[in-house]
Write an enzyme that holds these catalytic residues in place. Structure first.
Site, mmCIF file in Angstrom:
data_model
loop_
_atom_site.group_PDB
_atom_site.id
_atom_site.type_symbol
_atom_site.label_atom_id
_atom_site.label_comp_id
_atom_site.label_asym_id
_atom_site.label_seq_id
_atom_site.Cartn_x
_atom_site.Cartn_y
_atom_site.Cartn_z
ATOM 1 N N LYS A 185 5.725 -12.241 48.158
ATOM 2 C CA LYS A 185 6.077 -11.432 47.104
ATOM 3 C C LYS A 185 5.133 -11.801 46.074
ATOM 4 O O LYS A 185 5.203 -12.864 45.203
ATOM 5 C CB LYS A 185 7.591 -11.781 46.709
ATOM 6 C CG LYS A 185 8.197 -10.925 45.913
ATOM 7 C CD LYS A 185 7.693 -10.082 44.861
ATOM 8 C CE LYS A 185 8.137 -10.665 43.428
ATOM 9 N NZ LYS A 185 7.088 -10.033 42.358
ATOM 10 N N GLU A 261 6.492 -25.200 42.949
ATOM 11 C CA GLU A 261 5.524 -25.658 42.172
ATOM 12 C C GLU A 261 5.536 -24.969 40.842
ATOM 13 O O GLU A 261 5.321 -23.755 40.858
ATOM 14 C CB GLU A 261 4.311 -25.285 42.954
ATOM 15 C CG GLU A 261 2.884 -26.152 42.440
ATOM 16 C CD GLU A 261 2.088 -25.691 41.285
ATOM 17 O OE1 GLU A 261 2.695 -26.240 40.119
ATOM 18 O OE2 GLU A 261 1.147 -24.676 41.629
ATOM 19 N N CYS A 295 -0.876 -24.064 35.588
ATOM 20 C CA CYS A 295 0.091 -25.126 35.539
ATOM 21 C C CYS A 295 -0.337 -26.358 35.169
ATOM 22 O O CYS A 295 0.518 -27.305 34.650
ATOM 23 C CB CYS A 295 0.887 -24.934 36.867
ATOM 24 S SG CYS A 295 -0.140 -25.043 38.263
ATOM 25 N N GLU A 396 5.814 -25.418 27.531
ATOM 26 C CA GLU A 396 4.580 -25.077 28.360
ATOM 27 C C GLU A 396 4.028 -23.639 27.530
ATOM 28 O O GLU A 396 5.031 -22.670 27.480
ATOM 29 C CB GLU A 396 4.671 -24.590 29.709
ATOM 30 C CG GLU A 396 3.637 -24.244 30.417
ATOM 31 C CD GLU A 396 4.089 -24.012 31.963
ATOM 32 O OE1 GLU A 396 5.040 -23.556 32.385
ATOM 33 O OE2 GLU A 396 3.152 -24.435 32.526
HETATM 34 P P1 NAP Z 1 7.933 -16.350 36.580
HETATM 35 O O1 NAP Z 1 8.888 -15.515 35.946
HETATM 36 O O2 NAP Z 1 8.261 -17.477 37.201
HETATM 37 O O3 NAP Z 1 7.355 -15.406 37.581
HETATM 38 C C1 NAP Z 1 6.721 -15.975 38.893
HETATM 39 C C2 NAP Z 1 6.948 -15.120 40.300
HETATM 40 O O4 NAP Z 1 8.290 -15.234 40.487
HETATM 41 C C3 NAP Z 1 6.592 -13.636 40.020
HETATM 42 O O5 NAP Z 1 6.168 -13.216 41.527
HETATM 43 C C4 NAP Z 1 8.051 -13.144 39.846
HETATM 44 O O6 NAP Z 1 8.286 -11.551 40.156
HETATM 45 C C5 NAP Z 1 8.840 -13.968 40.401
HETATM 46 N N1 NAP Z 1 10.270 -13.871 40.130
HETATM 47 C C6 NAP Z 1 10.691 -13.609 38.570
HETATM 48 N N2 NAP Z 1 12.139 -13.795 38.412
HETATM 49 C C7 NAP Z 1 12.352 -13.935 39.675
HETATM 50 C C8 NAP Z 1 13.781 -14.357 39.983
HETATM 51 N N3 NAP Z 1 14.840 -14.344 39.552
HETATM 52 N N4 NAP Z 1 13.915 -14.799 41.354
HETATM 53 C C9 NAP Z 1 12.821 -14.923 42.059
HETATM 54 N N5 NAP Z 1 11.669 -14.723 41.638
HETATM 55 C C10 NAP Z 1 11.335 -14.265 40.302
HETATM 56 O O7 NAP Z 1 6.758 -16.302 35.626
HETATM 57 P P2 NAP Z 1 6.115 -15.286 34.617
HETATM 58 O O8 NAP Z 1 7.354 -14.545 34.078
HETATM 59 O O9 NAP Z 1 5.023 -14.643 35.326
HETATM 60 O O10 NAP Z 1 5.440 -16.329 33.493
HETATM 61 C C11 NAP Z 1 6.563 -16.841 32.674
HETATM 62 C C12 NAP Z 1 6.107 -18.292 32.544
HETATM 63 O O11 NAP Z 1 6.083 -18.992 33.772
HETATM 64 C C13 NAP Z 1 4.533 -18.662 31.911
HETATM 65 O O12 NAP Z 1 4.654 -18.499 30.583
HETATM 66 C C14 NAP Z 1 4.385 -19.863 32.295
HETATM 67 O O13 NAP Z 1 4.758 -20.974 31.579
HETATM 68 C C15 NAP Z 1 4.901 -19.952 33.667
HETATM 69 N N6 NAP Z 1 4.246 -19.987 34.677
HETATM 70 C C16 NAP Z 1 3.742 -21.107 35.527
HETATM 71 C C17 NAP Z 1 2.905 -20.833 36.490
HETATM 72 C C18 NAP Z 1 2.439 -21.804 37.420
HETATM 73 O O14 NAP Z 1 1.531 -21.986 38.148
HETATM 74 N N7 NAP Z 1 3.166 -23.027 37.553
HETATM 75 C C19 NAP Z 1 2.330 -19.616 36.954
HETATM 76 C C20 NAP Z 1 2.873 -18.315 36.220
HETATM 77 C C21 NAP Z 1 3.731 -18.895 35.213
HETATM 78 P P3 NAP Z 1 7.812 -10.792 38.685
HETATM 79 O O15 NAP Z 1 6.145 -10.663 38.608
HETATM 80 O O16 NAP Z 1 8.327 -9.289 39.554
HETATM 81 O O17 NAP Z 1 8.414 -11.013 37.675
#
Ligand code: NAP
Ligand code: MG
Length: 509
Positions: A185, A261, A295, A396
């Site tokens: 996904k 991660e 990250c 973050e």
């Molecule tokens: P996120 O919400 O954690 O999204 C990451 C993945 O999880 C996406 O594929 C997302 O799908 C999916 N997802 C969202 N809600 C979910 C749920 N309830 N159950 C299962 N999967 C779910 O991250 P983001 O909203 O893109 O970014 C928010 C923050 O996350 C950033 O500001 C940053 O701090 C952090 N982040 C960290 C990393 C890392 O490498 N550790 C990477 C990205 C972001 P959708 O895209 O369809 O929502």
């Protein structure tokens, strides 16, 4: 996989070796964060589509065509798949750049070539030693014992938008190498490079149908089904700590294996004997690579008081020369951030830093260049006078914002470096390796770079201490996260299995 004559392509779901429209026929546009241009319409899976993909992966796993294939044959096929991806790497790099907003250099020189190296590493590991010796068993003495590593089964894999191609590789390559089946996904912002990857793999015809499935759509819809469905054996997730926590809770309902991660707020410690020619640029690279949207980004910089002024003069001068521009421009250092909402979050954190009393020696602003008017651009921010307890030092931000913390004793720097809920990575800069190693040993982080940052090797484990995650990716450690361990005991003396029981209850004649 494009289904209409619309010049903007439509992408479908990939289930059981076929491209198929989502049941509800829903599609969402995806954009270029540099220009705002719409790039494609992407299928939005609902729960029913997700269940179909899960069932396909389950059936394929249980059929055993992939999971039971000779490891050498799996390895041969994976190598051929990497060759096919490599032949089309510029196409993937272009999508990565346009959809993910990463710079031309990052896409072409880093993400795609590194992804290929990492995939090849797992192709080699696919021919792994599935049997491991067991030390002498004390009782019964006349027995033969062995441990087999077997695939876990059906793996739900959820990835983020910051490194869409690399994260897809980190997920599918070890899972395939170990013989699992997959539902991948991608993030809603950045599905295109993963879709291309699957298209290329599909065209090779080397994976049996159902082994690799791809579901696009909202994480809030697809995620809970993957996490709760009893046909799924493992969830592997990269993204925010908040969603990681939810995933762990949901996966608990069926005791799925989970690897996570998650976020980070990595400390980067300059020692007073650092070579400033590399430490200044290295600190900028640690923070501003991909606009801080990594990250492991080194967003808390610890600088000793004794060299503070010289270091900071050089740092701010170099930072103000970073070139902000369109992703496709080969000279661009900083492209756009991923979205309008991420840009707003970054601006709110900059305001928060000012309210908390930090000094913005470089203040991030939206550039005035009309060429950048339709993208999500912001120039770098450097805060000094930061206290490690401030929210800007603890949370973050995921944007081009650096927090500088001045220190006088190394012990104090280490204590503050570890004073965080995260523990993904850290950096130490010194010309005295023994001293740097002493610091590295005291940092609570999964990776510590000495005189470097962001370098992630295929052979070394990557993952977080504390709330940065659970489990490791890459290396043999990453492969083992996709295996179950089975112990087989052979009684060579052929003693009666129920000996103890019957001897006690009904003495033998
Ligand atoms: P996120 O919400 O954690 O999204 C990451 C993945 O999880 C996406 O594929 C997302 O799908 C999916 N997802 C969202 N809600 C979910 C749920 N309830 N159950 C299962 N999967 C779910 O991250 P983001 O909203 O893109 O970014 C928010 C923050 O996350 C950033 O500001 C940053 O701090 C952090 N982040 C960290 C990393 C890392 O490498 N550790 C990477 C990205 C972001 P959708 O895209 O369809 O929502
Ligand atoms: Mg989210």
């Amino acid at each position: 996989m494009s289904t209409t004559s619309d010049p903007i392509p439509h992408y479908n779901l990939y289930i059981n070796g076929q491209w198929r429209a989502p049941k509800a026929e829903r599609y969402q546009p995806t954009y270029d964060p540099s220009t705002g241009a719409m790039l494609a319409h992407v299928a939005q899976a609902d729960v029913e589509d997700t269940q179909l993909a899960i069932q396909a992966a389950r059936t394929a796993f249980d059929a055993g065509d992939w999971s039971g294939m000779l490891p050498a044959e799996r390895a041969r096929r994976l190598h051929a798949i990497v060759d096919a991806i490599e032949a089309r790497q510029t196409e993937i790099a272009d999508l990565e750049m346009r959809n993910g907003g990463c710079t031309w250099r990052k896409a072409n020189l880093m993400d795609i070539p590194v992804g290929l190296i990492h995939f090849r590493h797992f192709a080699k590991l696919a021919d792994f030693e599935a049997q491991e010796p067991v030390p002498q068993i004390t009782f019964p003495a006349l027995s033969y014992n062995l441990v087999r590593r077997e695939p876990i089964g059906v793996c739900g894999q959820i990835i983020p938008w910051n490194f869409p191609f690399l994260m897809a590789i980190w997920k599918i390559a070890p899972a395939l190498a170990a013989g699992n089946t997959i539902i991948l996904k991608p993030a809603s912002y950045t599905p295109l490079s993963a879709l291309k990857l699957i298209e290329i793999i599909h065209e090779t015809g080397l994976l049996p149908p159902g082994v690799l499935n791809l579901i696009t759509g909202s994480g809030q819809v697809v995620g809970p089904e993957l996490c709760n469905n009893p046909l799924v054996d493992k969830i592997a997730f990269t993204g925010s700590t908040a969603v990681g926590r939810e995933i762990m809770q949901q996966a608990a309902s069926t005791i799925k294996k989970v690897t996570l991660e998650l976020g980070g707020k990595s400390p980067n410690i300059i020692l007073d004997d650092a070579d400033l020619d590399i430490a200044v640029d290295g600190s900028l690279w640690a923070t501003f690579m991909h606009n801080g949207q990594a990250c492991e980004s080194g967003t808390r910089l610890f600088v000793p008081a004794s060299i503070y002024d010289e270091f900071m003069n050089r740092l701010v001068t170099r930072a103000s020369h970073l070139k902000i521009g369109l992703s496709e421009d080969g000279a661009t250092d900083l492209g756009p951030v991923i979205s309008a909402s991420q840009l707003k979050t970054i601006e709110e954190y900059i305001q928060l830093g000012i309210q908390e009393g930090a000094t913005p020696v470089l203040l991030g602003q939206r550039p005035t260049d009309p060429e950048l008017a339709h993208g999500h651009f912001i120039t770098p921010t450097i805060f000094t006078n930061v206290d490690n307890k401030m929210r800007i030092a603890q949370e973050e931000i995921f944007g081009p914002v650096l927090c500088v913390i001045k220190y006088t004793s190394v012990a104090e720097a280490i204590r503050q470096a570890n004073d965080t809920i995260y523990g993904l990575a850290a950096g130490v800069w010194s010309t005295d390796i023994e001293r740097a190693m002493t610091v590295a040993n005291q940092l609570r982080a999964g990776t510590v770079w000495i005189n470097d940052f962001h370098l992630i090797s295929a052979e070394a484990p990557f993952g977080g201490y504390k709330q940065s995650g659970s489990g490791r990716e890459l290396g043999t450690w990453g492969l083992k996260e996709y295996t179950e361990i089975k112990h087989i005991h052979v009684d060579l003396a052929r003693t009666r299995a129920a000996k103890f029981w019957f001897d006690i209850v009904t003495p033998q004649e």
